[in-house]
Write a protein that holds these residues in place. Sequence first.
Motif, PDB file in Angstrom:
ATOM      1  N   GLN A  36       0.840  -1.203   0.000  1.00 22.27           N
ATOM      2  CA  GLN A  36       0.000   0.000   0.000  1.00 22.27           C
ATOM      3  C   GLN A  36       0.876   1.254   0.000  1.00 22.27           C
ATOM      4  OE1 GLN A  36      -2.865   0.022   3.162  1.00 22.27           O
ATOM      5  NE2 GLN A  36      -4.180  -1.483   2.163  1.00 22.27           N
ATOM      6  N   TRP A  37       1.945   1.235   0.763  1.00 26.67           N
ATOM      7  CA  TRP A  37       2.869   2.362   0.833  1.00 26.67           C
ATOM      8  C   TRP A  37       3.505   2.603  -0.539  1.00 26.67           C
ATOM      9  CZ3 TRP A  37       8.227   1.969   3.550  1.00 26.67           C
ATOM     10  CH2 TRP A  37       8.867   3.202   3.534  1.00 26.67           C
ATOM     11  N   GLN A  38       3.973   1.523  -1.167  1.00 28.15           N
ATOM     12  CA  GLN A  38       4.574   1.632  -2.493  1.00 28.15           C
ATOM     13  C   GLN A  38       3.582   2.237  -3.477  1.00 28.15           C
ATOM     14  OE1 GLN A  38       5.221  -2.096  -4.533  1.00 28.15           O
ATOM     15  NE2 GLN A  38       6.664  -1.204  -5.974  1.00 28.15           N
ATOM     16  N   LEU A  39       2.365   1.725  -3.475  1.00 29.23           N
ATOM     17  CA  LEU A  39       1.337   2.194  -4.401  1.00 29.23           C
ATOM     18  C   LEU A  39       0.982   3.653  -4.139  1.00 29.23           C
ATOM     19  CD1 LEU A  39      -0.113   0.694  -6.672  1.00 29.23           C
ATOM     20  CD2 LEU A  39      -1.992   0.299  -5.104  1.00 29.23           C
ATOM     21  N   LEU A  40       0.810   4.012  -2.878  1.00 35.24           N
ATOM     22  CA  LEU A  40       0.474   5.389  -2.532  1.00 35.24           C
ATOM     23  C   LEU A  40       1.586   6.350  -2.965  1.00 35.24           C
ATOM     24  CD1 LEU A  40      -1.806   7.027  -1.227  1.00 35.24           C
ATOM     25  CD2 LEU A  40      -0.580   6.836   0.945  1.00 35.24           C
ATOM     26  N   GLY A  41       2.827   5.923  -2.805  1.00 42.42           N
ATOM     27  CA  GLY A  41       3.957   6.748  -3.241  1.00 42.42           C
ATOM     28  C   GLY A  41       3.956   6.969  -4.744  1.00 42.42           C
ATOM     29  N   GLU A  47       0.055  11.939 -10.252  1.00 40.83           N
ATOM     30  CA  GLU A  47      -1.373  12.245 -10.132  1.00 40.83           C
ATOM     31  C   GLU A  47      -2.100  11.893 -11.432  1.00 40.83           C
ATOM     32  OE1 GLU A  47      -4.892  13.375  -8.425  1.00 40.83           O
ATOM     33  OE2 GLU A  47      -2.963  13.282  -7.393  1.00 40.83           O
ATOM     34  N   GLY A  48      -3.183  11.126 -11.306  1.00 38.37           N
ATOM     35  CA  GLY A  48      -3.974  10.755 -12.466  1.00 38.37           C
ATOM     36  C   GLY A  48      -3.456   9.535 -13.207  1.00 38.37           C
ATOM     37  N   ILE A  49      -2.566   8.785 -12.580  1.00 35.37           N
ATOM     38  CA  ILE A  49      -2.013   7.578 -13.203  1.00 35.37           C
ATOM     39  C   ILE A  49      -3.133   6.574 -13.468  1.00 35.37           C
ATOM     40  CG2 ILE A  49      -1.442   6.465 -11.002  1.00 35.37           C
ATOM     41  CD1 ILE A  49       1.167   5.447 -12.366  1.00 35.37           C
ATOM     42  N   SER A  50      -3.018   5.836 -14.536  1.00 36.68           N
ATOM     43  CA  SER A  50      -4.020   4.811 -14.860  1.00 36.68           C
ATOM     44  C   SER A  50      -3.727   3.519 -14.102  1.00 36.68           C
ATOM     45  CB  SER A  50      -4.028   4.525 -16.361  1.00 36.68           C
ATOM     46  OG  SER A  50      -2.840   3.864 -16.739  1.00 36.68           O
ATOM     47  N   LEU A  51      -4.745   2.688 -13.950  1.00 31.72           N
ATOM     48  CA  LEU A  51      -4.549   1.380 -13.308  1.00 31.72           C
ATOM     49  C   LEU A  51      -3.549   0.540 -14.102  1.00 31.72           C
ATOM     50  CD1 LEU A  51      -8.104   0.298 -12.108  1.00 31.72           C
ATOM     51  CD2 LEU A  51      -6.249   1.287 -10.773  1.00 31.72           C
ATOM     52  N   THR A  61      -0.314  -7.813 -10.919  1.00 34.49           N
ATOM     53  CA  THR A  61      -1.424  -8.105 -11.830  1.00 34.49           C
ATOM     54  C   THR A  61      -2.576  -7.121 -11.619  1.00 34.49           C
ATOM     55  OG1 THR A  61      -2.541  -9.598 -10.294  1.00 34.49           O
ATOM     56  CG2 THR A  61      -0.898 -10.579 -11.799  1.00 34.49           C
ATOM     57  N   LYS A  62      -3.422  -7.013 -12.627  1.00 38.58           N
ATOM     58  CA  LYS A  62      -4.585  -6.117 -12.556  1.00 38.58           C
ATOM     59  C   LYS A  62      -5.486  -6.496 -11.378  1.00 38.58           C
ATOM     60  CE  LYS A  62      -7.998  -4.001 -15.633  1.00 38.58           C
ATOM     61  NZ  LYS A  62      -9.062  -3.663 -14.830  1.00 38.58           N
ATOM     62  N   GLN A  63      -5.656  -7.791 -11.132  1.00 36.10           N
ATOM     63  CA  GLN A  63      -6.499  -8.250 -10.029  1.00 36.10           C
ATOM     64  C   GLN A  63      -5.940  -7.765  -8.681  1.00 36.10           C
ATOM     65  OE1 GLN A  63      -5.320 -10.168 -12.460  1.00 36.10           O
ATOM     66  NE2 GLN A  63      -7.094 -10.996 -13.513  1.00 36.10           N
ATOM     67  N   ASN A  64      -4.624  -7.897  -8.504  1.00 36.73           N
ATOM     68  CA  ASN A  64      -4.014  -7.465  -7.245  1.00 36.73           C
ATOM     69  C   ASN A  64      -4.046  -5.947  -7.105  1.00 36.73           C
ATOM     70  OD1 ASN A  64      -3.481 -10.024  -6.283  1.00 36.73           O
ATOM     71  ND2 ASN A  64      -1.445 -10.097  -7.147  1.00 36.73           N
ATOM     72  N   ILE A  65      -3.796  -5.232  -8.202  1.00 36.92           N
ATOM     73  CA  ILE A  65      -3.858  -3.764  -8.162  1.00 36.92           C
ATOM     74  C   ILE A  65      -5.264  -3.318  -7.783  1.00 36.92           C
ATOM     75  CG2 ILE A  65      -3.955  -1.708  -9.666  1.00 36.92           C
ATOM     76  CD1 ILE A  65      -1.149  -2.263  -8.719  1.00 36.92           C
ATOM     77  N   THR A  66      -6.263  -3.964  -8.363  1.00 38.58           N
ATOM     78  CA  THR A  66      -7.648  -3.600  -8.071  1.00 38.58           C
ATOM     79  C   THR A  66      -7.935  -3.741  -6.577  1.00 38.58           C
ATOM     80  OG1 THR A  66      -8.355  -4.241 -10.287  1.00 38.58           O
ATOM     81  CG2 THR A  66     -10.071  -4.115  -8.605  1.00 38.58           C
ATOM     82  N   ASP A  70      -8.738  -0.652  -4.132  1.00 36.05           N
ATOM     83  CA  ASP A  70      -9.995  -0.649  -3.380  1.00 36.05           C
ATOM     84  C   ASP A  70      -9.751  -0.386  -1.892  1.00 36.05           C
ATOM     85  OD1 ASP A  70     -11.528  -1.101  -5.636  1.00 36.05           O
ATOM     86  OD2 ASP A  70     -11.798  -3.253  -5.252  1.00 36.05           O
ATOM     87  N   ARG A  71      -8.731  -1.039  -1.325  1.00 33.21           N
ATOM     88  CA  ARG A  71      -8.443  -0.850   0.099  1.00 33.21           C
ATOM     89  C   ARG A  71      -7.966   0.575   0.383  1.00 33.21           C
ATOM     90  NH1 ARG A  71      -7.399  -6.153  -0.775  1.00 33.21           N
ATOM     91  NH2 ARG A  71      -5.191  -6.004  -1.216  1.00 33.21           N
ATOM     92  N   LEU A  72      -7.124   1.127  -0.497  1.00 32.37           N
ATOM     93  CA  LEU A  72      -6.668   2.506  -0.316  1.00 32.37           C
ATOM     94  C   LEU A  72      -7.829   3.489  -0.475  1.00 32.37           C
ATOM     95  CD1 LEU A  72      -3.240   2.429  -2.216  1.00 32.37           C
ATOM     96  CD2 LEU A  72      -3.587   2.700   0.252  1.00 32.37           C
TER      97      LEU A  72
END
Length: 151
Positions: A36-41, A47-51, A61-66, A70-72
């Motif tokens: 979560q920290w890595q993703l938030l960074g 700003e505005g990055i796509s999935l 993977t897209k499933q894990n990113i999703t 969702d949790r963030l």
Amino acid sequence: MDSKVKIIMNLLRTSTLLNRTGIKLVEGTKLASVQQWQLLGIIDRNEGISLAKLCEETLVTKQNITGLVDRLHKADLITTWTDSNDKRITRVGITSKGKETMEEMKPRTEMSNNTTFVNFSEEELNQFDNMLERVVNSLLPESNVKKGRKE
């Protein structure tokens, strides 16, 4: 032992130690994991990055990113929206609560990085970064990760 085997073993050990360090750094914050920290960074810096781009940046993977997104989102650390030019693309941005969390992490990160890299010169750090980039680029084709996804 073959130097290539030693390097792989040391990279695996480093990965384990970095994860342990990251777990300690996120303790007591609004973040539930190092991922979560890595993703938030990444979102904070883009700003505005796509999935799809998040998948590419994290090699997840897209499933894990999703699930991570969702949790963030539920923690009110990020916001999502549909791209106005292409409805198939979901974009992600950081909220004020997410920015506060990143500010909270900044001194922890700086202290940890200073301790980790105390014995390295700036030149050595740049060389090390370049070598790791080359290792990553060598491994990408073997990992079935597709580069250059549609933005």
